[in-house]
Design an enzyme around this catalytic site. Structure first.
Site, short mmCIF file in Angstrom:
data_model
loop_
_atom_site.label_atom_id
_atom_site.label_comp_id
_atom_site.label_asym_id
_atom_site.label_seq_id
_atom_site.Cartn_x
_atom_site.Cartn_y
_atom_site.Cartn_z
N LYS A 52 -10.38 44.09 -16.10
CA LYS A 52 -10.92 45.73 -15.98
C LYS A 52 -10.17 46.53 -17.28
O LYS A 52 -11.86 47.16 -17.88
CB LYS A 52 -8.99 46.81 -15.27
CG LYS A 52 -9.21 45.69 -14.10
CD LYS A 52 -8.06 46.38 -12.92
CE LYS A 52 -7.88 45.52 -11.70
NZ LYS A 52 -7.58 46.49 -10.45
N GLN A 96 -1.57 48.34 -11.06
CA GLN A 96 -1.44 46.45 -10.47
C GLN A 96 -0.28 46.27 -9.66
O GLN A 96 0.81 46.68 -10.32
CB GLN A 96 -1.59 46.10 -12.18
CG GLN A 96 -2.47 45.03 -11.40
CD GLN A 96 -3.72 44.49 -10.60
OE1 GLN A 96 -4.16 45.93 -11.03
NE2 GLN A 96 -3.91 44.31 -10.28
N ASP A 119 -7.73 53.68 -7.62
CA ASP A 119 -8.04 53.05 -7.44
C ASP A 119 -8.23 53.40 -5.85
O ASP A 119 -8.40 52.57 -4.56
CB ASP A 119 -6.57 52.66 -7.00
CG ASP A 119 -6.24 51.27 -7.33
OD1 ASP A 119 -7.02 50.13 -7.34
OD2 ASP A 119 -5.14 50.91 -8.48
N1 GUN Z 1 -3.72 44.22 -6.93
C1 GUN Z 1 -4.86 43.59 -6.24
N2 GUN Z 1 -5.84 44.21 -5.62
C2 GUN Z 1 -5.68 45.55 -6.26
C3 GUN Z 1 -6.38 47.12 -7.02
O1 GUN Z 1 -8.00 47.20 -6.56
N3 GUN Z 1 -5.58 47.65 -7.82
C4 GUN Z 1 -4.61 48.02 -7.69
N4 GUN Z 1 -3.78 49.15 -8.25
N5 GUN Z 1 -4.19 46.38 -7.41
C5 GUN Z 1 -4.57 45.07 -7.24
#
Ligand code: GUN
Length: 293
Positions: A52, A96, A119
């Site tokens: 990311k 996350q 998100d």
């Molecule tokens: N863990 C797995 N997928 C995601 C996501 O799209 N966002 C976040 N914050 N954690 C994740």
């Protein structure tokens, strides 16, 4: 049969975002800024967050990584979220998941300012999505919609079967595909572990969205000729021939199913590639104040 190339689609979209950022900054806008909070040292989470942050750099965003030990207290994490909510330079941020067991994940989600919730996990954004108001759409469903749009796969009037009802994928996907919109208007069946006859539900699907987390669960006998297959699975299975000792497979048995499908997303190289681009799209929306003004 056409294999959907998530990798090249993601590359194309990143270059479009880069262009949009340049334009926005030239017109006096601020450089979009994404912050990511990473707790503990789960290798998969570390890899996702690294990707990311790297993607932010590639499209000309600013990024901040806040990395904390898995021993962090709920209060310390809430303070970090509070500071990010208040920080005017940060347009959007993510925490996350998964979080360590002693942290209350829903308290964390609820603490994030919906205006910065890129998100799209906060109930305000999910509620807005459900009634068709501007919102941040969660990354994976948004990535799937982008695939359908760019490959011109029509959903109107189609029977879509979504397998898996998670908050992150299955539930939002079922809402979005049934909504009155260009890439909605489908008849959606949301199936899960208590579905009475999953196989016959899947057999009548024009479009299958597999998000159950069971490696190679969908086999050709479950698939109608010409179905569109969207595979959200990301499972590690043992592979003694690989250097790592494992390989990534989806929820669909690709080799078995591909020939019967009209379109299919591979794993890796399909839906997974699109999730970061969705996060970047949402961060750009946040910087432009497109959702909440
Ligand atoms: N863990 C797995 N997928 C995601 C996501 O799209 N966002 C976040 N914050 N954690 C994740």
């Amino acid at each position: 049969m056409k294999i959907i190339d998530g990798r090249s689609l993601a590359k194309e979209i990143k270059s479009e975002i880069k262009h949009e950022v340049k334009k926005f900054v030239k017109e006096g806008g601020k450089v979009p800024h994404l912050a990511a909070v990473l707790i503990g040292d789960n290798p998969a989470s570390q890899a996702y967050v690294r990707n990311k942050i790297r993607s932010c750099e590639r499209v000309g965003f600013e990024s901040t990584l806040i990395k904390k030990s898995e021993k962090i207290t709920q209060e310390e994490l809430m303070n970090i979220i509070h500071d990010l909510n208040e920080n005017e330079d940060v347009d959007g941020f993510i925490v996350q998941l998964p979080l360590p067991g002693h942290i209350d994940e829903s308290k964390v989600t609820l603490a994030i300012d919906p205006r910065k919730d890129v998100d799209g996990f906060h109930p305000v954004n999910i509620g807005r999505m459900a009634i068709g108001l501007p919102c941040y759409i969660p990354a994976t469903p948004n990535g799937i919609l982008t695939i359908l749009e760019r490959y011109n796969i029509k959903t109107e009037g189609k029977n879509v079967v979504v397998i898996g009802r998670s908050n992150i994928v299955g539930t939002p996907m079922s809402i979005l595909l049934s909504r009155k919109s260009k890439f909605g208007n489908a008849t959606v069946t949301l199936t899960h572990s208590r579905t009475a006859d999953l196989v016959s539900e899947v057999q009548r699907a024009d479009i299958i969205v597999a998000a159950i987390g069971i490696p190679q669960f969908i086999t050709s006998d479950m698939v109608k000729e010409g179905a569109v297959i969207i595979d959200v699975g990301m499972n590690r299975i043992d592979d003694p021939d690989s250097k790592k000792g494992y390989k990534l497979v989806g929820d669909v048995d690709f080799d078995d199913v591909a020939a019967k499908s009209s379109y299919i997303t591979p794993v890796p190289g399909g839906v997974g590639q699109m999730t970061v681009t969705s996060l970047l799209m949402n961060t750009l929306k946040a910087a432009r104040k497109e959702v909440y003004g």
